[in-house]
Design a protein around this motif. Structure first.
Motif, PDB file in Angstrom:
ATOM      1  N   LYS A  61      86.229  66.977  27.384  1.00 52.22           N
ATOM      2  CA  LYS A  61      86.049  65.545  27.654  1.00 52.22           C
ATOM      3  C   LYS A  61      86.366  65.248  29.118  1.00 52.22           C
ATOM      4  N   PHE A  62      85.507  64.431  29.756  1.00 54.70           N
ATOM      5  CA  PHE A  62      85.773  64.071  31.147  1.00 54.70           C
ATOM      6  C   PHE A  62      85.904  62.557  31.358  1.00 54.70           C
ATOM      7  N   ASP A  63      85.507  61.744  30.383  1.00 54.17           N
ATOM      8  CA  ASP A  63      85.632  60.284  30.569  1.00 54.17           C
ATOM      9  C   ASP A  63      85.466  59.595  29.218  1.00 54.17           C
ATOM     10  N   SER A  64      86.141  58.440  29.063  1.00 59.64           N
ATOM     11  CA  SER A  64      86.009  57.677  27.823  1.00 59.64           C
ATOM     12  C   SER A  64      86.438  56.234  28.027  1.00 59.64           C
ATOM     13  N   SER A  65      85.565  55.296  27.673  1.00 56.84           N
ATOM     14  CA  SER A  65      85.945  53.880  27.716  1.00 56.84           C
ATOM     15  C   SER A  65      86.914  53.553  26.584  1.00 56.84           C
ATOM     16  N   LEU A  66      86.862  54.312  25.510  1.00 54.51           N
ATOM     17  CA  LEU A  66      87.781  54.102  24.385  1.00 54.51           C
ATOM     18  C   LEU A  66      89.222  54.339  24.817  1.00 54.51           C
ATOM     19  N   ASP A  67      89.421  55.338  25.684  1.00 55.00           N
ATOM     20  CA  ASP A  67      90.769  55.611  26.171  1.00 55.00           C
ATOM     21  C   ASP A  67      91.302  54.448  26.996  1.00 55.00           C
ATOM     22  N   ARG A  68      90.401  53.778  27.702  1.00 55.41           N
ATOM     23  CA  ARG A  68      90.817  52.634  28.527  1.00 55.41           C
ATOM     24  C   ARG A  68      90.928  51.346  27.711  1.00 55.41           C
ATOM     25  N   GLY A  69      90.273  51.337  26.529  1.00 57.05           N
ATOM     26  CA  GLY A  69      90.317  50.169  25.664  1.00 57.05           C
ATOM     27  C   GLY A  69      89.450  49.024  26.129  1.00 57.05           C
ATOM     28  N   THR A  70      88.507  49.303  27.041  1.00 59.06           N
ATOM     29  CA  THR A  70      87.631  48.248  27.579  1.00 59.06           C
ATOM     30  C   THR A  70      86.184  48.718  27.550  1.00 59.06           C
ATOM     31  N   PRO A  71      85.277  47.977  26.935  1.00 57.32           N
ATOM     32  CA  PRO A  71      83.855  48.374  26.934  1.00 57.32           C
ATOM     33  C   PRO A  71      83.305  48.415  28.357  1.00 57.32           C
ATOM     34  N   PHE A  72      82.282  49.224  28.532  1.00 58.02           N
ATOM     35  CA  PHE A  72      81.639  49.366  29.839  1.00 58.02           C
ATOM     36  C   PHE A  72      80.374  48.502  29.855  1.00 58.02           C
ATOM     37  N   LYS A  73      80.176  47.720  30.933  1.00 61.34           N
ATOM     38  CA  LYS A  73      79.021  46.834  31.060  1.00 61.34           C
ATOM     39  C   LYS A  73      78.202  47.217  32.283  1.00 61.34           C
ATOM     40  N   PHE A  74      76.877  47.147  32.146  1.00 63.93           N
ATOM     41  CA  PHE A  74      75.995  47.426  33.271  1.00 63.93           C
ATOM     42  C   PHE A  74      74.613  46.845  32.979  1.00 63.93           C
ATOM     43  N   LYS A  75      73.768  46.784  34.010  1.00 64.46           N
ATOM     44  CA  LYS A  75      72.385  46.325  33.852  1.00 64.46           C
ATOM     45  C   LYS A  75      71.495  47.534  33.588  1.00 64.46           C
ATOM     46  N   LEU A  76      70.775  47.477  32.487  1.00 63.19           N
ATOM     47  CA  LEU A  76      69.962  48.614  32.049  1.00 63.19           C
ATOM     48  C   LEU A  76      68.715  48.766  32.927  1.00 63.19           C
ATOM     49  N   GLY A  77      68.391  50.019  33.229  1.00 65.76           N
ATOM     50  CA  GLY A  77      67.130  50.320  33.899  1.00 65.76           C
ATOM     51  C   GLY A  77      67.096  50.058  35.386  1.00 65.76           C
ATOM     52  N   LEU A  78      68.235  49.706  35.993  1.00 68.80           N
ATOM     53  CA  LEU A  78      68.259  49.397  37.425  1.00 68.80           C
ATOM     54  C   LEU A  78      68.983  50.469  38.239  1.00 68.80           C
ATOM     55  N   GLY A  79      69.234  51.634  37.641  1.00 68.01           N
ATOM     56  CA  GLY A  79      69.841  52.739  38.366  1.00 68.01           C
ATOM     57  C   GLY A  79      71.330  52.608  38.567  1.00 68.01           C
ATOM     58  N   GLN A  80      71.999  51.750  37.827  1.00 65.91           N
ATOM     59  CA  GLN A  80      73.446  51.603  37.962  1.00 65.91           C
ATOM     60  C   GLN A  80      74.201  52.723  37.252  1.00 65.91           C
ATOM     61  N   VAL A  81      73.518  53.491  36.397  1.00 62.70           N
ATOM     62  CA  VAL A  81      74.101  54.621  35.670  1.00 62.70           C
ATOM     63  C   VAL A  81      73.146  55.806  35.799  1.00 62.70           C
ATOM     64  N   ILE A  82      73.543  56.957  35.245  1.00 65.17           N
ATOM     65  CA  ILE A  82      72.649  58.125  35.317  1.00 65.17           C
ATOM     66  C   ILE A  82      71.357  57.834  34.550  1.00 65.17           C
ATOM     67  N   LYS A  83      70.294  58.528  34.926  1.00 66.19           N
ATOM     68  CA  LYS A  83      68.976  58.260  34.363  1.00 66.19           C
ATOM     69  C   LYS A  83      68.936  58.500  32.857  1.00 66.19           C
ATOM     70  N   GLY A  84      69.686  59.480  32.374  1.00 64.62           N
ATOM     71  CA  GLY A  84      69.717  59.763  30.941  1.00 64.62           C
ATOM     72  C   GLY A  84      70.233  58.579  30.139  1.00 64.62           C
ATOM     73  N   TRP A  85      71.180  57.833  30.714  1.00 68.23           N
ATOM     74  CA  TRP A  85      71.669  56.618  30.057  1.00 68.23           C
ATOM     75  C   TRP A  85      70.584  55.535  30.042  1.00 68.23           C
ATOM     76  N   ASP A  86      69.971  55.311  31.204  1.00 67.18           N
ATOM     77  CA  ASP A  86      68.920  54.284  31.255  1.00 67.18           C
ATOM     78  C   ASP A  86      67.804  54.579  30.251  1.00 67.18           C
ATOM     79  N   GLU A  87      67.439  55.851  30.113  1.00 70.54           N
ATOM     80  CA  GLU A  87      66.363  56.220  29.192  1.00 70.54           C
ATOM     81  C   GLU A  87      66.820  56.194  27.740  1.00 70.54           C
ATOM     82  N   GLY A  88      68.055  56.632  27.496  1.00 75.57           N
ATOM     83  CA  GLY A  88      68.518  56.764  26.115  1.00 75.57           C
ATOM     84  C   GLY A  88      68.950  55.453  25.488  1.00 75.57           C
ATOM     85  N   ILE A  89      69.688  54.634  26.228  1.00 76.76           N
ATOM     86  CA  ILE A  89      70.264  53.424  25.628  1.00 76.76           C
ATOM     87  C   ILE A  89      69.193  52.387  25.298  1.00 76.76           C
TER      88      ILE A  89
END
Length: 548
Positions: A61-89
């Motif tokens: 494991k290298f990262d988890s929002s569950l460990d921080r207790g806070t959901p992660f928010k971003f704008k989909l499809g605008l390159g704010q995350v890795i491409k696999g996330w934009d395509e998968g989510i």
């Protein structure tokens, strides 16, 4: 409504829990852990909220929002995350949980993300899509982005001719308030404040609340705007943020192709049915000239105004308007001379209509009367029915009694005195209508009307007496006898009841004789058949099974 993904769609596959499939052709895999709700999925530009856990392919494991207790928010499809996330989510539904296996090309590539993710690493993300807020480029040119804060009702959107009521608050990007209103009405096509208002409301539903990001070309452009009264200034090339709520709207439409009859719906009607040619309609209407002078008023003081559609009893524009209306609808109609009184002067009920006049009609159904108006209208219809009945016009009399009852059918909002008046009218009109139905030989309807009266007054002698002959004709003689006996108990000296009882007894004797003869014939035939069967049995030899 967009279609759900097909089962063999490589971009957005339908999965069952535990299944894994490829998304696209670049090595992205999706394994469904838990199915989501509904059929909608987020689109590019939407604000999404997720919980996730990221790990290398060996499980580190290298990262988890569950460990921080806070959901992660971003704008989909605008390159704010890795491409696999934009395509998968964008393949996920609300509440869905899935594991994405993402190759390096769609993840962190040749460089990785030191020190936790090595170069050319395939990674896995366990993702739960908590929610998303839709953000749409409503003009498809980047000029207005709409973020839905509260979903609206139904599916209709306002059109250019419609009059909308909105609440709004306009701010600059730094939060400076420019303008605010708790309610303003405008015609969509004419626009209001800035061009973004008209563009936005045409995409909104009733009750919808949105946040608009408006670029200068849909705001005040490169010139900006000076302060006006209590409203603030808008600098040149300013982007605006507008909180907008579509409270309601009045539908406005041209009824004819030549656009010479315009109808504004002030109050929506019920159901889907509309009058057709030959239908008798009831309306309340007020006709006005362009200067506001009333030239006709019908159905307000004397009960609803009635006319038959397509019979030429009113001007053509009114007939065409009524054929577009639903029960209970309240509308304002603008009718140009060609569909009104034409090029001739016309003497109307309250004023003269000059030649070539455009006229305005406000029309509504009788349900908008108050209680005294309904009771008065019901009484007038009852009297009309009585006159028609005495003249021998039984069918028309029946219809008047039915209409009289309809005016007061729903009297739960009446006060005590009004309810007593309403009850008396219902009893009288239903009894009179029952007498009509007996003459028209609709005995079932007569029985039902008398039953309605008895539900209001269980000891009503006339209802019992009129229901009895209906029962006789329906061959429910026991019920007829019960009604007459009960009526005689209430009014033992009633000669008509006694005569009716004698008629009933004679009918019962006739039916008893017919029944006796009928059943006697049946029994005679049965006895004959049994005798013949016995003779036949005597002639038939007994067959013995030799294998027994």
């Amino acid at each position: 409504m967009e279609e759900t993904a097909k089962k063999d769609d490589p971009i957005n596959p339908i999965l069952k829990a535990g299944e894994e499939k490829d998304i696209g052709n670049d090595g992205l895999k999706k394994k469904l852990v838990k199915e989501g709700e509904g059929w909608e999925t987020p689109k590019n530009g939407d604000d999404v909220e997720v919980h996730y856990t990221g790990a290398l392919i060996d499980g580190t494991k290298f990262d988890s929002s569950l460990d921080r207790g806070t959901p992660f928010k971003f704008k989909l499809g605008l390159g704010q995350v890795i491409k696999g996330w934009d395509e998968g989510i964008k393949t996920m539904k609300k509440g869905e949980n899935a594991i994405f296996t993402i190759p390096p090309e769609l993840a962190y590539g040749e460089s990785g993300s030191p020190p936790t993710i090595p170069p050319n690493a395939t990674v896995q993300f366990d993702v739960e899509l908590i929610s998303w807020t839709s953000v749409k480029d409503i003009c498809q040119d980047g000029g207005i982005f709409k973020k839905i804060l509260v979903e609206g009702e139904k599916w209709q959107n306002p059109k250019d001719l419609d009059e909308v009521l909105v609440k709004y608050e306009v701010c600059l990007e730094d939060g400076t308030l420019v303008s605010k209103s708790h309610g303003v009405e405008f015609t969509v096509g004419d626009g209001y404040f800035c061009p973004a208002f008209a563009e936005a409301v045409k995409t909104m539903k009733k009750g919808e609340q949105v946040l608009l990001t408006v670029k200068p070309q849909y705001a005040f452009g490169e010139d900006g705007r000076s302060a006006v009264d209590s409203e603030g200034a808008v600098p040149p090339n300013a982007t605006l943020h507008i909180a907008l709520e579509l409270v309601s709207w009045k539908s406005v439409a041209h009824i004819t192709k030549d656009k010479k009859i315009l109808k504004k719906i002030l109050k929506e009607g019920e159901g889907y049915d509309r009058p057709f040619n030959g239908t008798m309609v009831q309306v309340k209407l007020i006709g006005k000239l362009e200067d506001g002078m009333i030239f006709v008023k019908k159905g307000h003081d004397e009960g609803s105004f009635e006319f038959k559609v397509d019979e030429g009893q009113v001007i053509d524009g009114l007939e065409k308007t009524v054929k577009t209306m639903k029960k209970g609808e309240h509308a304002l109609t603008t009718i140009q001379p060609e569909y009104a009184f034409g090029s001739s002067e016309s003497q109307q009920e309250l004023a003269v209509v000059p030649a070539n006049s455009t006229v305005y009609y406000e029309e509504k159904e009788s349900w908008e009367m108050n209680a005294p108006e309904k009771i008065e209208a019901s009484g007038k219809k009852k009297e009309e029915g009585n006159v028609l009945f005495r003249a021998g016009n039984i069918e028309r009399a029946s219809k008047r009694y039915e209409k009289a009852v309809r005016y007061i059918e729903h009297d739960y909002s009446f006060n005590h005195e009004e309810q007593q008046q309403s009850k008396l009218l219902k009893v009288t009109c239903n009894l009179n209508n029952a007498a009509c139905q007996l003459k028209l030989k609709d005995y079932k309807q007569a029985e039902e009307l008398c039953t309605k009266v008895l539900e209001l007054e269980s000891r009503n002698v006339k209802a019992l007496y009129r229901r009895a002959p209906a029962y006789i004709q329906l061959v429910d003689l026991d019920l007829a006898e019960a009604d007459i006996k009960k009526a005689l108990e209430i009014d033992p000296g009633n000669r008509e009841l006694k005569m009716g009882y004698q008629v009933l007894k004679e009918k019962m004797r006739e039916y008893n004789k017919k029944d006796a003869q009928f059943y006697g014939n049946i029994f005679a035939k049965m006895n004959l058949q049994q005798a013949n069967a016995a003779k036949q049995e005597q002639r038939t030899p007994m067959i013995i099974d030799s294998k027994a």
